[in-house]
Enzyme design. Structure first.
Site, PDB file in Angstrom:
ATOM      1  CB  ALA A  55      -0.973  -0.030   1.179  1.00 25.62           C
ATOM      2  CG  ASP A 247      -3.362  -3.556   1.169  1.00 26.63           C
ATOM      3  OD1 ASP A 247      -3.204  -4.601   1.845  1.00 26.63           O
ATOM      4  OD2 ASP A 247      -2.579  -3.204   0.276  1.00 26.63           O
TER       5      ASP A 247
HETATM    6  O1  MRU Z   1      -1.136  -7.204  -3.208  1.00 23.47           O
HETATM    7  P1  MRU Z   1      -0.028  -6.566  -2.435  1.00 23.47           P
HETATM    8  O2  MRU Z   1       1.239  -7.348  -2.458  1.00 23.47           O
HETATM    9  O3  MRU Z   1       0.188  -5.129  -2.830  1.00 23.47           O
HETATM   10  O4  MRU Z   1      -0.557  -6.578  -0.955  1.00 23.47           O
HETATM   11  C1  MRU Z   1       0.227  -6.046   0.081  1.00 23.47           C
HETATM   12  C2  MRU Z   1      -0.386  -6.229   1.405  1.00 23.47           C
HETATM   13  O5  MRU Z   1      -1.459  -6.756   1.555  1.00 23.47           O
HETATM   14  C3  MRU Z   1       0.354  -5.644   2.558  1.00 23.47           C
HETATM   15  O6  MRU Z   1       0.183  -6.412   3.704  1.00 23.47           O
HETATM   16  C4  MRU Z   1      -0.202  -4.236   2.798  1.00 23.47           C
HETATM   17  O7  MRU Z   1      -0.067  -3.471   1.624  1.00 23.47           O
HETATM   18  C5  MRU Z   1       0.483  -3.549   3.891  1.00 23.47           C
HETATM   19  S1  MRU Z   1       2.122  -3.203   3.419  1.00 23.47           S
HETATM   20  C6  MRU Z   1       2.885  -2.125   4.296  1.00 23.47           C
END
Ligand code: MRU
Length: 384
Positions: A55, A247
């Protein structure tokens, strides 16, 4: 954070600010390569194909994507179209919209000739603030881990503090430090013996690919497990805490994160294992109250379920990155990329401002009111 002794951020300016460098996360852990993003289309494609992901990093990439668009055409129509194109790349992480709005609102009142330079400054400020927030999350999480480790039964005191994490919420998902992994890095550097259970995180395996890569490069002891193992480990007293990123978190503390997070929270609740969520202010959606009903869940390609990428160890393809099919030809896949964990299953939120209950009162206790996250001063407010 470190790769082979060299400190890296996940995103940087190149060519005097005419392009943006990123680490190509689709190639990790087997290939470390970087990419240059020189146009709006390249920035949008990097986000949607998950060359960059996580995110906070999506948000910063979006901010620099607006800068690239304005370098090509600084007019009002270009700004509006670039905003829409970037915002549509990934719908769930609120950091993207937040960062795009922050850059747009900063540059829109300016004469077109000044917009690209102002966007560059704003994107850099967002990136620097993200680093400061993540490091502060690490400090608050470290204090929590130290308290939890200290109250373990005497027979457990000689063992490492065992943490389970899902997906990748480390420095690769942010600009540096990470969210859920920041307290782990801080604990490791502070000398707290720690061991991390790394959920592989199907379908894209961000745990096995990225979290394991990060932890290995930092020398943090860890073990990769299949996503289905967490409940069993908790039942047998092998997990002292679960920590994940998010996210999008509603103002009421409902937590949207990588698919499978909810199941970990249920298992943690059933076994009395604390379940923590680490997040910067930029991940809070103050407009939403009911995460399950209101947060848009990204549906990604079913091919991410039916196929898997890895390093071949056989035959003439040995050493190459290959993709193989798992189910029989014709079986369909369904791929919701995120789920929502209700606030009642979250033990606490760990933010750059401290630790709070996952509730509206808890978040308001930290922030006083829905903060103007677009204030560049937020980084300066982080005191650590
Ligand atoms: O699909 P992604 O790899 O972008 O998902 C990332 C996540 O779900 C993380 O846990 C979330 O972004 C928090 S990261 C600081």
């Amino acid at each position: 954070m470190n790769i082979d002794g060299k400190a890296w951020r996940t995103i940087w300016l190149e060519q005097g600010g005419r392009s943006v460098g990123v680490i190509d996360q689709t190639q990790l852990p087997h290939r470390f390569s970087t990419r240059s993003l020189a146009t709006l289309d390249q920035a949008a494609e990097a986000i949607s194909t998950m060359v960059v992901r996580g995110a906070p990093l999506i948000g910063v990439t979006g901010a620099y994507g607006l800068m690239l668009a304005l370098q090509a055409d600084p007019g009002d129509a270009s700004l509006a179209a670039a905003f829409e194109q970037l915002n549509a790349t990934r719908p769930t992480a609120i950091n993207l919209r937040w960062a795009l709005e922050r850059v747009r609102d900063r540059v829109a009142p300016l004469p077109p000739a000044e917009r690209a330079a102002a966007a560059a400054l704003e994107a850099a400020a967002i990136a620097d603030a993200d680093v400061a927030m993540c490091e502060a999350i690490g400090d608050h999480g470290l204090a929590l881990f130290q308290q939890l480790a200290a109250v373990r039964p005497p027979e457990r005191q000689q063992e490492p503090f065992r943490v389970l994490t899902h997906c990748n919420a480390g420095w690769l998902a942010t600009v540096d430090w990470g969210t859920a992994l920041a307290p782990i890095y801080k604990a490791h550097r502070a000398g707290l013996a720690i061991h991390v259970w790394v959920d592989e995180t199907r379908p894209r395996n961000q745990g096995a690919n990225l979290t394991a890569f990060e932890l290995g490069r930092e020398g943090v002891p860890h073990t990769v497990i299949v996503d289905n193992a967490g409940g069993h480990l908790m039942q047998h007293g092998l997990v002292d805490a679960v920590i994940v990123g998010t996210d999008r978190t509603t103002r009421t503390g409902d937590v949207c994160n990588k698919i499978g997070t909810y199941l970990k929270a249920l298992a943690a609740f059933d076994n009395g294992v604390p379940f923590y969520v680490a997040l910067p202010a930029s991940t809070i959606d103050w407009t939403l109250a009911d995460g399950v009903a209101e947060i848009p869940i990204e549906a990604r390609s079913s091919e991410e379920v039916t196929h898997i990428q890895g390093l071949s160890s056989v035959g003439s393809s040995a050493g190459e990155l290959v993709t193989v099919q798992l189910p029989p030809q014709g079986s369909e896949g369904f791929n919701p990329a995120f789920d929502v964990t209700p606030a009642r299953l979250v033990s606490a939120l760990i933010t750059e401002r401290g630790v709070a209950p996952a509730s509206e009162a808890g978040l308001l206790g930290l922030y006083g009111q829905a903060p103007e996250c677009s204030e560049p001063s937020l980084a300066a407010e982080v005191d650590h």
